[in-house]
Design an enzyme around this catalytic site. Sequence first.
Site, short mmCIF file in Angstrom:
data_model
loop_
_atom_site.label_atom_id
_atom_site.label_comp_id
_atom_site.label_asym_id
_atom_site.label_seq_id
_atom_site.Cartn_x
_atom_site.Cartn_y
_atom_site.Cartn_z
N ASP A 90 0.81 -1.23 0.00
CA ASP A 90 0.00 0.00 0.00
C ASP A 90 0.84 1.28 0.00
OD1 ASP A 90 -1.77 2.06 0.64
OD2 ASP A 90 -2.31 1.26 2.61
N HIS A 132 -3.62 4.53 6.72
CA HIS A 132 -2.56 3.98 5.88
C HIS A 132 -1.17 4.21 6.49
CE1 HIS A 132 -5.32 3.29 2.48
NE2 HIS A 132 -5.92 4.38 2.92
#
Lengths: 556, 556
Positions: A197, A369
């Site tokens: 990610d 994130h």
Amino acid sequence: MPKQEETNKVRVFALGGLGETGKNMYVVEVNDEIIVLDAGQMIPEDDMLGVDVVIADISYLVQNSDRVKGIILSHGHEDHCGALPYVLRKLQVPVYGTKLTLGLIEGELKAQHLLKKTDLKTVSSGDKVKIGNVKAEFFRVSHSIPDCVGVAIETPQGYVVYTGDFKFDQTPADHKFADIGKMTQYGKKGVLCLLSDSTNAEIPGSTPSEKATEPGIKAVFREAPGRVIVSTYASNIYRIQQVIDAAMETNRKVAVVGESMKKNIQISKRLGYLRVPKQLMVNVDELSKHNGENIAILSSGSQGEPTSGLHRMAKGTDRQLSIMPKDTVVISASPTPGKEKSIGRVVDFLYRVGAEVVHSDKNVNVSGHASQEELMLMLNLMKPRHFIPIQGEYRMQIAHGNLAKTAGVHPERIHLLQNGEVLQLEEKNATKSTKVQAGNVLVDGLGIGDVGNIVLRDRRLLSKDGILVVVVTLNKKTNAFVSGPDIISRGFVYVRESEELLDEAKQKVAETLRECMDDNVNEWSSLKSNIRDVLSRYLFDKTKRRPMILPIIMEV
Amino acid sequence: MPKQEETNKVRVFALGGLGETGKNMYVVEVNDEIIVLDAGQMIPEDDMLGVDVVIADISYLVQNSDRVKGIILSHGHEDHCGALPYVLRKLQVPVYGTKLTLGLIEGELKAQHLLKKTDLKTVSSGDKVKIGNVKAEFFRVSHSIPDCVGVAIETPQGYVVYTGDFKFDQTPADHKFADIGKMTQYGKKGVLCLLSDSTNAEIPGSTPSEKATEPGIKAVFREAPGRVIVSTYASNIYRIQQVIDAAMETNRKVAVVGESMKKNIQISKRLGYLRVPKQLMVNVDELSKHNGENIAILSSGSQGEPTSGLHRMAKGTDRQLSIMPKDTVVISASPTPGKEKSIGRVVDFLYRVGAEVVHSDKNVNVSGHASQEELMLMLNLMKPRHFIPIQGEYRMQIAHGNLAKTAGVHPERIHLLQNGEVLQLEEKNATKSTKVQAGNVLVDGLGIGDVGNIVLRDRRLLSKDGILVVVVTLNKKTNAFVSGPDIISRGFVYVRESEELLDEAKQKVAETLRECMDDNVNEWSSLKSNIRDVLSRYLFDKTKRRPMILPIIMEV
């Protein structure tokens, strides 16, 4: 053993993602068996006028449907599973996901009559499954929604590991930690390729824990003189739990505005991911029984969406609720890129009616994130031979690639994939082979993919300067005008104040047609293009605008 | 002395600003004499489709033109003087500004044949002028362009002070400091009302000096292996000077891309605000004579504008220049709210072609607006009796109002003005009296104000689902169809794949018309609304789209 050679074939590619950057659906092929990683939907770009959602082009999967063995969902966010109904309409394959992830999508599948046909396979962190002949193992990661997993796919050359969205949360809200032990094991056994990610790859340091917002939210609930309205993503179950806990502690009842949030709360509660004390929740119409300081409202609309509950309440157009002067509104979500302005507008509305607003405040919102230090940790745990930065914009993938270099991945083994670009991982080296069909498919209403460049170009033209329709009925034999020319315009000028302009335009059309007749130009296409040219020049000269001009010639 | 009473009349209001928030044009009335403060243009909101710029509604000024004594420009940015040509076309009044400010607007005035008619009055910091019977004094402030002034207007009750855009720069690039001495004096003599820049009122601390970017830009110039391309606002003369200085030091020639930047450089150089060493500047077509490491390019497009030089160079659509792998691109400008995504897109393009990109980096960009500590300083120097936060979004003005409270301004004397709301400052107290006509006027091509709600509503409809034109020719007497019904669509569906849908739609129209005839419904308006209803329902049912439907009935 002629098959030997084939057992070394591992291919990885992305099927869709805005701006050509692979993003919302990845594919891993092991010995010709296809595993799909996530099936997300994307928010249309600003210039995709009228488009509802964007999904990946799955022609490749449909053409090779016998080889597709399963779809793995990493977590329950729309950008990871929102395209699933579209995929399942064309492809009957098992879907693997955790309990909450599958719970969240069941409703939509049911609504689309896909639930009964679909083999949903619930998995948990630590589970090993065989998808076709391919073994895959799930490992827990932290993010802004519970029950997230990454997946490690076994190949003869080592693991292909897909992280999904993640961060390393050292105080996870549900006390369930990311499975660093498993990650270490994959690293030791050998990771052929890591897909990780990239969303926060440009951000130094570490992302705060989901828990970091707890004190901030509680403080607001304690100190607010009246109602507290919290707007967050409908899928941010952790944040919703914090709101419920804070409401409980400060003796506030909670009402929910927004269908998706109601639905998600119900599912999460039923599946045990949300603890809601009895009699805490009330309907919106019961709120009037309570004083402001005993009320909390959970609402969608954290991105300033004009149709959302928060926007309606702020503008006073909601049937049931309006924001009032003593209200405190908390916007507990990061702005999606491009939404900064619409959020700003809602915040302005809220201030205008006299509410207190808490927004862009790290005390009430954190990202889900991993930032740079966490991304480095993931790279160091996995020690991948090859690295593919996934998710995020292209520049974030570049930044993530640079981190991988720092972590010791050989620059030639860092691969930024455009949609459809196939990375073929062989014994020793990797090659980018020919592209498979991939890209973005625009969904508008019931139409999937029919809105393409032509329709969008027309919408763009129409949106800028409107349209001018010119109609004339001609006598087939004599070419005389039997009615018209008439001109109707929409979105071009304010008609009431432009009569002169439009009258003159009509005359120009009549003149042009007569000249054409005199010159014996009487094919419709020539007539039309002459009208278009003359009018377009005339109108630009008079207005500096370029409306679409649509000449229609009727014949009697 | 019946006049005595009147000499205490001071009124302050805003004429325009997006979202109802006063912003780009303020008015001060002293004893019925009108002084206009700035005449800025605004960037259209996203939903103002096709609109080029937005300006303030100046009807009030036009209706009271005999009372308008002058327009004062604080500095040369578009959002402070971009609407001047529109104003001067309707109003012949003197314009006051500093040398650079007037220099920058002269070109546009000349192009619009307004220069000769207009009385431009050059002023400098410290100058006192009489505008009508009103005395005004200019004082220097720092910002991101040279030669900025605020203005103090004398009234019988004290000064009305307008800061324009400002920050307190302790190391100003041109060594010209903000005139704190003057500000102190106004404070001592008595400031009736302060109008101060709210843009950064949400940001704690102090804004760095313009000088802060000097080392960062020089470092890039020193270290870049190839060409350096710097994109900034065309009006940021300080930043342009830094680029020129850095190029000089690192032995790079400088070329300029973008007409407005070329023009501004030329003017600033001529007026002595930019020092450009001889033979440093080259034309774009001469660049090929030099190696990459000896080249710097100044370009517009720092907001990602699709038509700008930077965007074209990044996408490879510029006729003369393309970004290449060894290039380093510096984006030296803050994103305008709402432009984050288009900037992100350009950055992605740049990375894609392999350039190095320096963006969102405080080493190469600083804001030109005062942050909280500086705003407090301004408030403390001026000690205003009344305070009006100006510029910025509504929430920033709210934040600025809160700062003013902290600085000791009585909450009842802090006034957030909506467009047209008149603040009447009397001997002791202030009242918000009735509104004057004010608001935003949309400019589209040559049309000023003709694009209003109706045109915009149509453009929005057209942009979402396109248009469907239905034409039929009827016999006046018999009501028989003599041609049609025909259907033409644009921006609705991909026509080639929707023949069946459109054919069936045609049949629906024919049926509807026949039924109408049978029921003796034959006024055009009823026929049209019937067609619209039937088609709209049918098409929504089939496509879930709602195109604009335009029925046209011709008669023969």
